[in-house]
Design a protein around this motif. Structure first.
Motif, PDB file in Angstrom:
ATOM      1  N   ALA A   1       0.846  -1.205   0.000  1.00  0.00           N
ATOM      2  CA  ALA A   1       0.000   0.000   0.000  1.00  0.00           C
ATOM      3  C   ALA A   1       0.882   1.256   0.000  1.00  0.00           C
ATOM      4  O   ALA A   1       0.577   2.240  -0.683  1.00  0.00           O
ATOM      5  CB  ALA A   1      -0.925  -0.009   1.221  1.00  0.00           C
ATOM      6  N   LEU A   2       1.986   1.183   0.739  1.00  0.00           N
ATOM      7  CA  LEU A   2       2.857   2.363   0.814  1.00  0.00           C
ATOM      8  C   LEU A   2       3.504   2.645  -0.538  1.00  0.00           C
ATOM      9  O   LEU A   2       3.585   3.799  -0.980  1.00  0.00           O
ATOM     10  CB  LEU A   2       3.947   2.154   1.884  1.00  0.00           C
ATOM     11  N   ILE A   3       3.977   1.594  -1.206  1.00  0.00           N
ATOM     12  CA  ILE A   3       4.598   1.807  -2.522  1.00  0.00           C
ATOM     13  C   ILE A   3       3.583   2.397  -3.491  1.00  0.00           C
ATOM     14  O   ILE A   3       3.894   3.313  -4.263  1.00  0.00           O
ATOM     15  CB  ILE A   3       5.192   0.484  -3.063  1.00  0.00           C
ATOM     16  N   ASP A   4       2.345   1.919  -3.418  1.00  0.00           N
ATOM     17  CA  ASP A   4       1.302   2.494  -4.281  1.00  0.00           C
ATOM     18  C   ASP A   4       1.114   3.981  -3.982  1.00  0.00           C
ATOM     19  O   ASP A   4       1.044   4.811  -4.884  1.00  0.00           O
ATOM     20  CB  ASP A   4      -0.036   1.763  -4.073  1.00  0.00           C
ATOM     21  N   LEU A   5       1.060   4.276  -2.698  1.00  0.00           N
ATOM     22  CA  LEU A   5       0.851   5.665  -2.282  1.00  0.00           C
ATOM     23  C   LEU A   5       2.010   6.553  -2.747  1.00  0.00           C
ATOM     24  O   LEU A   5       1.805   7.631  -3.316  1.00  0.00           O
ATOM     25  CB  LEU A   5       0.722   5.714  -0.757  1.00  0.00           C
ATOM     26  N   LEU A   6       3.233   6.080  -2.509  1.00  0.00           N
ATOM     27  CA  LEU A   6       4.414   6.869  -2.892  1.00  0.00           C
ATOM     28  C   LEU A   6       4.467   7.065  -4.408  1.00  0.00           C
ATOM     29  O   LEU A   6       4.810   8.145  -4.885  1.00  0.00           O
ATOM     30  CB  LEU A   6       5.698   6.172  -2.420  1.00  0.00           C
ATOM     31  N   SER A   7       4.112   6.025  -5.141  1.00  0.00           N
ATOM     32  CA  SER A   7       4.170   6.134  -6.612  1.00  0.00           C
ATOM     33  C   SER A   7       3.157   7.153  -7.121  1.00  0.00           C
ATOM     34  O   SER A   7       3.460   7.950  -8.006  1.00  0.00           O
ATOM     35  CB  SER A   7       3.896   4.781  -7.262  1.00  0.00           C
ATOM     36  N   GLU A   8       1.957   7.118  -6.550  1.00  0.00           N
ATOM     37  CA  GLU A   8       0.946   8.112  -6.935  1.00  0.00           C
ATOM     38  C   GLU A   8       1.445   9.519  -6.638  1.00  0.00           C
ATOM     39  O   GLU A   8       1.334  10.436  -7.453  1.00  0.00           O
ATOM     40  CB  GLU A   8      -0.316   7.906  -6.092  1.00  0.00           C
ATOM     41  N   HIS A   9       2.007   9.657  -5.437  1.00  0.00           N
ATOM     42  CA  HIS A   9       2.525  10.944  -4.995  1.00  0.00           C
ATOM     43  C   HIS A   9       3.589  11.444  -5.970  1.00  0.00           C
ATOM     44  O   HIS A   9       3.518  12.571  -6.469  1.00  0.00           O
ATOM     45  CB  HIS A   9       3.108  10.740  -3.588  1.00  0.00           C
ATOM     46  N   ILE A  10       4.538  10.568  -6.253  1.00  0.00           N
ATOM     47  CA  ILE A  10       5.657  10.925  -7.111  1.00  0.00           C
ATOM     48  C   ILE A  10       5.183  11.284  -8.519  1.00  0.00           C
ATOM     49  O   ILE A  10       5.698  12.206  -9.142  1.00  0.00           O
ATOM     50  CB  ILE A  10       6.645   9.731  -7.156  1.00  0.00           C
ATOM     51  N   THR A  11       4.179  10.564  -9.000  1.00  0.00           N
ATOM     52  CA  THR A  11       3.685  10.832 -10.353  1.00  0.00           C
ATOM     53  C   THR A  11       3.203  12.271 -10.472  1.00  0.00           C
ATOM     54  O   THR A  11       3.569  12.986 -11.405  1.00  0.00           O
ATOM     55  CB  THR A  11       2.530   9.866 -10.702  1.00  0.00           C
ATOM     56  N   SER A  12       2.426  12.725  -9.495  1.00  0.00           N
ATOM     57  CA  SER A  12       1.940  14.104  -9.617  1.00  0.00           C
ATOM     58  C   SER A  12       3.051  15.112  -9.336  1.00  0.00           C
ATOM     59  O   SER A  12       3.082  16.186  -9.936  1.00  0.00           O
ATOM     60  CB  SER A  12       0.738  14.337  -8.694  1.00  0.00           C
ATOM     61  N   VAL A  13       3.984  14.746  -8.453  1.00  0.00           N
ATOM     62  CA  VAL A  13       5.069  15.684  -8.133  1.00  0.00           C
ATOM     63  C   VAL A  13       6.000  15.853  -9.341  1.00  0.00           C
ATOM     64  O   VAL A  13       6.365  16.975  -9.711  1.00  0.00           O
ATOM     65  CB  VAL A  13       5.872  15.186  -6.907  1.00  0.00           C
TER      66      VAL A  13
ATOM     67  N   ASN B   1      -0.229  12.454   5.178  1.00  0.00           N
ATOM     68  CA  ASN B   1      -0.122  13.780   5.812  1.00  0.00           C
ATOM     69  C   ASN B   1       1.310  14.303   5.754  1.00  0.00           C
ATOM     70  O   ASN B   1       1.542  15.476   5.504  1.00  0.00           O
ATOM     71  CB  ASN B   1      -0.567  13.707   7.273  1.00  0.00           C
ATOM     72  N   VAL B   2       2.269  13.414   6.015  1.00  0.00           N
ATOM     73  CA  VAL B   2       3.675  13.840   5.986  1.00  0.00           C
ATOM     74  C   VAL B   2       4.054  14.281   4.572  1.00  0.00           C
ATOM     75  O   VAL B   2       4.686  15.329   4.373  1.00  0.00           O
ATOM     76  CB  VAL B   2       4.612  12.707   6.459  1.00  0.00           C
ATOM     77  N   MET B   3       3.651  13.501   3.597  1.00  0.00           N
ATOM     78  CA  MET B   3       3.970  13.857   2.204  1.00  0.00           C
ATOM     79  C   MET B   3       3.365  15.206   1.841  1.00  0.00           C
ATOM     80  O   MET B   3       4.020  16.057   1.256  1.00  0.00           O
ATOM     81  CB  MET B   3       3.407  12.803   1.253  1.00  0.00           C
ATOM     82  N   ASP B   4       2.096  15.391   2.200  1.00  0.00           N
ATOM     83  CA  ASP B   4       1.420  16.640   1.865  1.00  0.00           C
ATOM     84  C   ASP B   4       2.098  17.841   2.515  1.00  0.00           C
ATOM     85  O   ASP B   4       2.039  18.945   1.997  1.00  0.00           O
ATOM     86  CB  ASP B   4      -0.051  16.599   2.321  1.00  0.00           C
ATOM     87  N   ARG B   5       2.719  17.612   3.668  1.00  0.00           N
ATOM     88  CA  ARG B   5       3.284  18.723   4.434  1.00  0.00           C
ATOM     89  C   ARG B   5       4.795  18.861   4.269  1.00  0.00           C
ATOM     90  O   ARG B   5       5.451  19.481   5.085  1.00  0.00           O
ATOM     91  CB  ARG B   5       2.950  18.523   5.925  1.00  0.00           C
TER      92      ARG B   5
ATOM     93  N   HIS C   1      11.301  16.137  -5.717  1.00  0.00           N
ATOM     94  CA  HIS C   1      11.178  15.568  -7.068  1.00  0.00           C
ATOM     95  C   HIS C   1      10.428  16.483  -8.027  1.00  0.00           C
ATOM     96  O   HIS C   1      10.311  16.166  -9.206  1.00  0.00           O
ATOM     97  CB  HIS C   1      10.514  14.185  -7.009  1.00  0.00           C
ATOM     98  N   SER C   2       9.924  17.594  -7.520  1.00  0.00           N
ATOM     99  CA  SER C   2       9.290  18.548  -8.427  1.00  0.00           C
ATOM    100  C   SER C   2      10.371  19.207  -9.281  1.00  0.00           C
ATOM    101  O   SER C   2      11.388  19.655  -8.760  1.00  0.00           O
ATOM    102  CB  SER C   2       8.541  19.621  -7.630  1.00  0.00           C
ATOM    103  N   PRO C   3      10.137  19.307 -10.596  1.00  0.00           N
ATOM    104  CA  PRO C   3      11.133  19.999 -11.430  1.00  0.00           C
ATOM    105  C   PRO C   3      11.195  21.489 -11.122  1.00  0.00           C
ATOM    106  O   PRO C   3      12.031  22.196 -11.666  1.00  0.00           O
ATOM    107  CB  PRO C   3      10.637  19.740 -12.860  1.00  0.00           C
ATOM    108  N   LYS C   4      10.317  21.948 -10.224  1.00  0.00           N
ATOM    109  CA  LYS C   4      10.343  23.354  -9.812  1.00  0.00           C
ATOM    110  C   LYS C   4      10.996  23.512  -8.439  1.00  0.00           C
ATOM    111  O   LYS C   4      10.862  24.543  -7.793  1.00  0.00           O
ATOM    112  CB  LYS C   4       8.914  23.909  -9.808  1.00  0.00           C
ATOM    113  N   TYR C   5      11.664  22.468  -7.986  1.00  0.00           N
ATOM    114  CA  TYR C   5      12.449  22.556  -6.746  1.00  0.00           C
ATOM    115  C   TYR C   5      13.855  23.017  -7.104  1.00  0.00           C
ATOM    116  O   TYR C   5      14.586  22.319  -7.811  1.00  0.00           O
ATOM    117  CB  TYR C   5      12.520  21.181  -6.049  1.00  0.00           C
ATOM    118  N   PHE C   6      14.230  24.216  -6.629  1.00  0.00           N
ATOM    119  CA  PHE C   6      15.600  24.695  -6.860  1.00  0.00           C
ATOM    120  C   PHE C   6      16.206  25.147  -5.539  1.00  0.00           C
ATOM    121  O   PHE C   6      16.965  26.105  -5.481  1.00  0.00           O
ATOM    122  CB  PHE C   6      15.634  25.902  -7.807  1.00  0.00           C
TER     123      PHE C   6
END
Ligand SMILES: *Cc1c(COP(=O)(O)O)cnc(C)c1O
Length: 472
Positions: free
Chosen positions: A20-32, A70-74, A79-84
């Protein structure tokens, strides 16, 4: 009542939650990764604390998914290409998986038995890095927990090579000092303070217009100290400096150190990764003449924090820094052995972080690191040229690395305007950048850490800055 330990250590439960965690992280990463999510969901420290205090007081949960979400959201989305933002690595996913393995095994590494695979993997990695830096097979080193601890360890090694303070206590035969760029990372000054050098033991060497150590002043500064009876035992070169990412002239500094028998430590936490690139390794020419070199894997090598390599030109220096008896751990303290890592590192228990970098090497080879350096360094150069053509912006320097400082230059009080812009960017959250002050001028500062960042994202940042500046 169900036994709490059979619950906590239930492998079937681990499997279910793990999937479940890998699924969650992958979804998160996809949008990020698509840049759809804000790079930083800014919230004040007070509000953040309030949230977590309340959270813990709410009912207990059996499934951690919501907590992790919650931790991810906060959190900041590296991994955002807008992270500098800061020079923290954007972890490669394979290294993240390796991290999970090492966390689960939790082999302590201090003694060989408690980290058999980990200690051997560490040596393989260190030998490879030392070789790429151009060291002979007399070199040795280890992985330690961060550049700050690495710099402290290097200073201790340097002092051990020229004084008996380690054994005799803080009554050195002679006043001791280090010479260091005034642009060095704060951890260097902190380490110098920790080892008891005080303000007067830290001789700051001025930098030139390009923010590099002024090599023309070295002899003069040294003589002044020598005449006053002070022994300069170590000099630190920056590869690269923190504020703007400038590389000191290691080759010239090495000659100076050699003439006066001074230990040369190269702080390559960020920028020594150029040794992997044919194109950029000129920037650290002479690095193999350093007595010690530090390189953070968690800066420019896509591994999660903390993982720092500290390499010594001579095996003996690596061994003697912390010479000590610990009979319950090791029998013969003086033996030259790579496999009891606790003899050479500050840490006793130490994470098996070598597996992360090893996994990247095993799966992608050295080419991953050369491509990474070349892509991010070239992009900083391209962006600097782009800004040069925009009449409402100016750059503070020509970038040598993937760090660039620039500022918006329309208006009267530029410091106030740029402070405002940086704060407005933080609160907006789409992009994450930091700021720095150079010669009392406030600059916006970016580190291009994400290899998925392209010019289009940087042009977006410029547009955003204009919008925010116009809203003032
Ligand atoms: C980041 C950095 C450090 C400190 O390293 P940590 O791993 O953050 O402790 C030291 N020196 C330089 C040049 C750095 O860029």
């Amino acid at each position: 009542m169900e036994d709490i330990f059979s619950k906590v250590f239930d492998p079937v439960d681990f499997q279910r939650k793990g999937h479940a965690l890998i699924d969650l992280l992958s979804e998160h990463i996809t949008s990020v990764v698509n840049g759809k999510v804000k790079a930083i969901p800014w919230e004040s420290p007070e509000k953040q604390l309030e949230f977590w205090k309340r959270d813990l007081n709410e009912r207990q949960v059996t499934d951690p998914t919501c907590l992790f979400k919650n931790v991810m959201d906060r959190s900041v989305k590296l991994h955002s290409p807008k992270y500098f933002g800061h020079q923290t690595s954007v972890p490669a996913f394979d290294a993240v998986l390796a991290g999970l393995v090492s966390e689960l095994l939790n082999n302590g590494m201090g003694v060989y038995e408690m980290g058999m695979a980990g200690n051997a993997i560490e040596k393989v990695v260190i030998d490879l890095v030392a070789h790429k830096m151009g060291f002979s097979n007399q070199a040795a080193g280890f992985i330690t927990s961060g550049g700050s601890l690495g710099n402290l360890t290097a200073l201790l090694a340097a002092r051990a090579a020229s004084s008996k303070v380690w054994t005799n206590g803080s009554r050195p035969e002679q006043d001791l000092a280090i010479m260091v760029s005034e642009q060095a990372h704060y951890s260097v000054y902190r380490a110098a303070k920790i080892i008891g050098l005080g303000e007067q033991g830290i001789i700051k060497v001025p930098v030139d217009d390009n923010h590099k150590i002024r090599c023309d002043l070295l002899e003069q500064i040294y003589s002044k100290q020598a005449d006053a009876g002070v022994k300069v035992f170590c000099m630190i070169a920056c590869a690269a400096s923190t504020a703007i990412g400038a590389y000191d002239d290691i080759e010239t500094i090495a000659k100076f150190c050699d003439r006066h028998d001074i230990w040369l430590h190269t702080d390559g936490a960020h920028g020594a990764a150029v040794v992997f690139s044919q194109k950029y390794k000129e920037l650290v020419k002479g690095i193999e003449q350093s007595d010690s070199v530090l390189l953070d894997f968690h800066k420019m090598m896509m591994t999660p924090s903390l993982s720092t390599s500290l390499i010594f030109r001579s095996k003996e220096s690596a061994m003697h820094t912390f010479s000590q008896q610990a009979h319950y751990l090791w029998n013969d303290q003086q033996a030259d052995e790579w496999y009891n890592s606790g003899k050479r590192t500050f840490e006793c228990t130490k994470a098996m972080s070598s597996l992360k970098i090893y996994t990247l090497l095993k799966m992608h080879g050295l080419e991953l690191f050369s491509s990474y350096v070349e892509k991010t360094y070239a992009l900083a150069r391209e962006f600097a040229i782009f800004l040069n053509f925009e009449n409402d912006f100016e750059i503070a320097h020509t970038p040598e690395s993937n760090v660039l400082c620039f500022r918006y230059k329309k208006g009267n009080d530029l410091n106030q305007i740029n402070n405002y812009i940086r704060q407005a960017l933080l609160e907006d959250g789409e992009f994450y950048i930091v700021q720095t002050t150079l010669n009392e001028n406030v600059y916006l500062r970016i580190s291009l850490m994400n290899p998925l960042t392209e010019m289009s994202h940087l042009r977006g940042l410029v547009q955003k800055i204009r919008e925010l500046a116009n809203l003032r």
